[in-house]
Design a protein around this motif. Structure first.
Motif, PDB file in Angstrom:
ATOM      1  N   PHE A 146      49.664  35.201  25.254  1.00 19.40           N
ATOM      2  CA  PHE A 146      49.110  35.418  23.925  1.00 19.40           C
ATOM      3  C   PHE A 146      50.132  35.057  22.561  1.00 19.40           C
ATOM      4  O   PHE A 146      49.599  35.130  21.517  1.00 19.40           O
ATOM      5  N   ASN A 147      51.151  34.407  22.909  1.00 20.64           N
ATOM      6  CA  ASN A 147      52.053  34.001  22.071  1.00 20.64           C
ATOM      7  C   ASN A 147      52.245  32.724  21.700  1.00 20.64           C
ATOM      8  O   ASN A 147      53.229  32.142  21.246  1.00 20.64           O
ATOM      9  N   THR A 148      51.668  31.823  22.539  1.00 20.85           N
ATOM     10  CA  THR A 148      51.344  30.506  22.443  1.00 20.85           C
ATOM     11  C   THR A 148      50.080  29.917  22.157  1.00 20.85           C
ATOM     12  O   THR A 148      49.208  30.529  22.635  1.00 20.85           O
ATOM     13  N   GLN A 149      50.321  29.443  20.959  1.00 22.03           N
ATOM     14  CA  GLN A 149      49.053  28.793  19.955  1.00 22.03           C
ATOM     15  C   GLN A 149      48.081  28.492  20.997  1.00 22.03           C
ATOM     16  O   GLN A 149      48.526  27.530  21.943  1.00 22.03           O
ATOM     17  N   PRO A 150      46.777  28.568  20.876  1.00 21.49           N
ATOM     18  CA  PRO A 150      46.412  29.700  19.699  1.00 21.49           C
ATOM     19  C   PRO A 150      46.337  30.873  20.529  1.00 21.49           C
ATOM     20  O   PRO A 150      46.063  31.937  19.627  1.00 21.49           O
ATOM     21  N   GLY A 151      46.563  31.127  21.536  1.00 20.54           N
ATOM     22  CA  GLY A 151      46.729  32.510  22.228  1.00 20.54           C
ATOM     23  C   GLY A 151      45.513  33.320  22.516  1.00 20.54           C
ATOM     24  O   GLY A 151      45.368  34.422  22.048  1.00 20.54           O
ATOM     25  N   ILE A 152      44.415  32.314  22.835  1.00 23.55           N
ATOM     26  CA  ILE A 152      43.017  32.878  22.857  1.00 23.55           C
ATOM     27  C   ILE A 152      42.784  32.973  24.566  1.00 23.55           C
ATOM     28  O   ILE A 152      42.794  31.875  25.347  1.00 23.55           O
ATOM     29  N   LEU A 153      42.048  33.977  25.213  1.00 20.61           N
ATOM     30  CA  LEU A 153      41.620  34.094  26.473  1.00 20.61           C
ATOM     31  C   LEU A 153      40.165  34.570  26.320  1.00 20.61           C
ATOM     32  O   LEU A 153      39.887  35.321  25.681  1.00 20.61           O
ATOM     33  N   ALA A 154      39.615  33.930  27.313  1.00 24.04           N
ATOM     34  CA  ALA A 154      38.165  34.136  27.622  1.00 24.04           C
ATOM     35  C   ALA A 154      37.649  33.996  28.970  1.00 24.04           C
ATOM     36  O   ALA A 154      38.498  33.682  29.976  1.00 24.04           O
ATOM     37  N   TRP A 155      36.812  34.922  29.455  1.00 19.86           N
ATOM     38  CA  TRP A 155      36.391  35.040  30.742  1.00 19.86           C
ATOM     39  C   TRP A 155      35.043  35.456  30.854  1.00 19.86           C
ATOM     40  O   TRP A 155      34.037  35.816  29.589  1.00 19.86           O
ATOM     41  N   GLY A 156      34.548  35.510  32.190  1.00 22.58           N
ATOM     42  CA  GLY A 156      33.125  35.533  32.302  1.00 22.58           C
ATOM     43  C   GLY A 156      32.870  37.042  33.198  1.00 22.58           C
ATOM     44  O   GLY A 156      33.630  37.753  33.209  1.00 22.58           O
ATOM     45  N   ALA A 157      31.773  37.065  33.874  1.00 24.26           N
ATOM     46  CA  ALA A 157      31.164  38.106  34.561  1.00 24.26           C
ATOM     47  C   ALA A 157      31.956  38.176  35.920  1.00 24.26           C
ATOM     48  O   ALA A 157      32.579  37.228  36.477  1.00 24.26           O
ATOM     49  N   ILE A 158      32.216  39.425  36.647  1.00 22.96           N
ATOM     50  CA  ILE A 158      32.575  39.563  38.004  1.00 22.96           C
ATOM     51  C   ILE A 158      31.912  38.877  39.092  1.00 22.96           C
ATOM     52  O   ILE A 158      30.598  39.033  39.163  1.00 22.96           O
ATOM     53  N   ALA A 159      32.540  37.889  39.682  1.00 18.76           N
ATOM     54  CA  ALA A 159      31.924  37.229  40.763  1.00 18.76           C
ATOM     55  C   ALA A 159      33.226  36.599  41.735  1.00 18.76           C
ATOM     56  O   ALA A 159      34.202  36.293  41.348  1.00 18.76           O
ATOM     57  N   HIS A 160      32.773  36.372  42.954  1.00 23.13           N
ATOM     58  CA  HIS A 160      33.578  35.662  44.063  1.00 23.13           C
ATOM     59  C   HIS A 160      34.651  36.538  44.486  1.00 23.13           C
ATOM     60  O   HIS A 160      34.868  37.696  44.111  1.00 23.13           O
ATOM     61  N   GLU A 161      35.407  35.909  45.152  1.00 20.12           N
ATOM     62  CA  GLU A 161      36.417  36.544  46.134  1.00 20.12           C
ATOM     63  C   GLU A 161      37.757  35.470  45.950  1.00 20.12           C
ATOM     64  O   GLU A 161      37.749  34.234  46.109  1.00 20.12           O
ATOM     65  N   ALA A 162      39.043  36.208  45.745  1.00 18.39           N
ATOM     66  CA  ALA A 162      40.420  35.266  45.926  1.00 18.39           C
ATOM     67  C   ALA A 162      40.963  35.694  47.142  1.00 18.39           C
ATOM     68  O   ALA A 162      40.944  37.068  47.492  1.00 18.39           O
ATOM     69  N   ARG A 163      41.751  35.041  47.816  1.00 17.60           N
ATOM     70  CA  ARG A 163      42.447  35.346  48.965  1.00 17.60           C
ATOM     71  C   ARG A 163      43.761  35.483  48.821  1.00 17.60           C
ATOM     72  O   ARG A 163      44.723  34.776  48.141  1.00 17.60           O
TER      73      ARG A 163
END
Length: 389
Positions: free
Chosen positions: A111-128
């Motif tokens: 968040f303190n590296t320009q532009p410091g913007i995070l986006a995400w979508g809906a819950i889905a899928h699996e991570a191992r």
């Protein structure tokens, strides 16, 4: 009001004033935002330079960490100028709340590296789960604000190394939020929508991506919070609801104001007098104004009562969650009715792209189709009411 609360309120209203100050620039860019289906560089720069993306970021990271009312009013002001801009801003501000559940160095890197913007979508899928983190191959949808973001995230179910889904103590799937640089993903241009066209709510995809453990977090789990301020107890789900309801109020306010301005000067076809002298128009404006003021008052009263209790007790209860859900859902639906009334009041004038009605009509109905406005929320609240004694 305590000194700390007073300082937080000042920060919140400072962001509201900044939002009002850049609203003319955003309104001037709205046609280009609609045409390109992206926020323009000028708008993104203004939002970043004025610190609006950092409204809900912890103070420990240089964020504003504003009370919820300040966040809502900020979005309302931006939405009066352009709904797509307000929607992206609200989405990315709420995503930044994940910083409260990350270790400080990781949060600082994101968040303190320009532009410091995070986006995400809906819950889905699996991570191992693998040594040191997780691996994931997946595609997610509905990433509003992703075209401005330098980091992306996703909410995924977790599987152990042997592929068995991990469970929480209550038997529900273990879900983590994973974070990764936007450059690690492929974005798919899929957002061809009737409203909120400028949000660039596209899909994004990663292939066999390794996510270090420190770039994951349990979202909306109070015990996982590093930051102890009341804001982070609300959680992202309820904050999304309040924020997007505030966006709907801004759209409704701007649309009704445009109808009022039109009525002051327009002569309806075959009518001898101006719309302003028509008693039917006068009555419709009065009733619609009352509906909008009532919706705004209800939403803010609910948010403020919740905030007072939360600040005093440190607890965001099931009753708070239910009250917020009901107020936000009803406010979005009521805002849609206000926009519909203003649109119909404008007559044939409303259908031309050169006038300030048709885009707001489309934007409002796109908002009303989102998860925060589902009719099933009324059922959930009704079920809770009937179960209490």
């Amino acid at each position: 009001m305590g000194e700390e609360t007073q300082m937080n309120a000042t920060r919140g209203f400072g962001l509201v004033e900044r939002a009002r100050a850049i609203a003319p620039l955003i309104a001037g860019e709205a046609d280009e935002i609609e045409r390109t289906r992206r926020l323009t560089p000028a708008v993104v720069s203004a939002l970043v330079e004025n610190g609006l993306y950092r409204a809900l970021l912890p103070q420990s990271l240089g964020g504003a960490e504003v009370p919820i009312e300040g966040f809502m009013q900020m979005l309302e002001e931006i939405a009066k100028a352009d709904a797509s801009t307000a929607w992206c801003l609200g989405q990315c501000c709420v995503c930044a709340m994940i910083a409260a559940s990350l270790d400080r160095d990781t949060a600082h890197e994101i968040f303190n590296t320009q532009p410091g913007i995070l986006a995400w979508g809906a819950i889905a899928h699996e991570a191992r789960a693998v040594e040191g983190g997780y691996r994931v191959t997946a595609r997610w949808d509905f990433a509003s604000g992703s075209r401005q973001a330098n980091w992306l995230g996703a909410h995924v179910r977790i599987a152990s190394a042997d592929g068995v889904s991990r469970k929480n103590a209550d038997g529900s799937p273990e879900v983590r939020t994973i974070l990764f640089p936007a450059e690690s993903a492929v974005l798919h241009d899929v957002w061809q929508a009737i409203g909120l066209a400028g949000t660039g709510t596209d899909s994004y995809e990663v292939s066999d991506l390794f996510i270090p453990e420190r770039f994951t977090a349990f979202r909306d789990v109070p015990s996982a919070l590093r930051e102890k301020g009341p804001l982070y107890r609300i959680g992202t789900g309820s904050t999304f609801s309040l924020g997007f309801a505030a966006v709907s109020l801004g759209v409704a306010r701007a649309t009704l104001d445009a109808a009022i301005a039109l009525a002051r000067g327009k002569h309806q076809s075959l009518a001898a007098s101006a719309m302003r002298d028509n008693q039917s128009v006068q009555g419709l404006i009065g009733r619609t104004e009352g509906d909008l003021r009532a919706a705004r008052a209800y939403l803010h009263a609910t948010a403020n009562a919740m905030w007072r209790d939360l600040s005093a007790t440190g607890e965001f209860s099931a009753a708070h969650r239910s009250a917020v859900r009901l107020a936000a859902t009803w406010t979005i639906h009521q805002s849609a009715k206000v926009v519909d009334a203003a649109y119909h009041m404008a007559g044939a004038t409303a259908v031309f792209r050169s006038n300030p009605f048709e885009r707001r009509f489309r934007d409002m109905h796109a908002i009303a189709q989102q998860i925060q406005a589902r009719d099933t929320h009324y059922e959930d609240v009704g079920k809770a009411i009937l179960a209490s004694e």
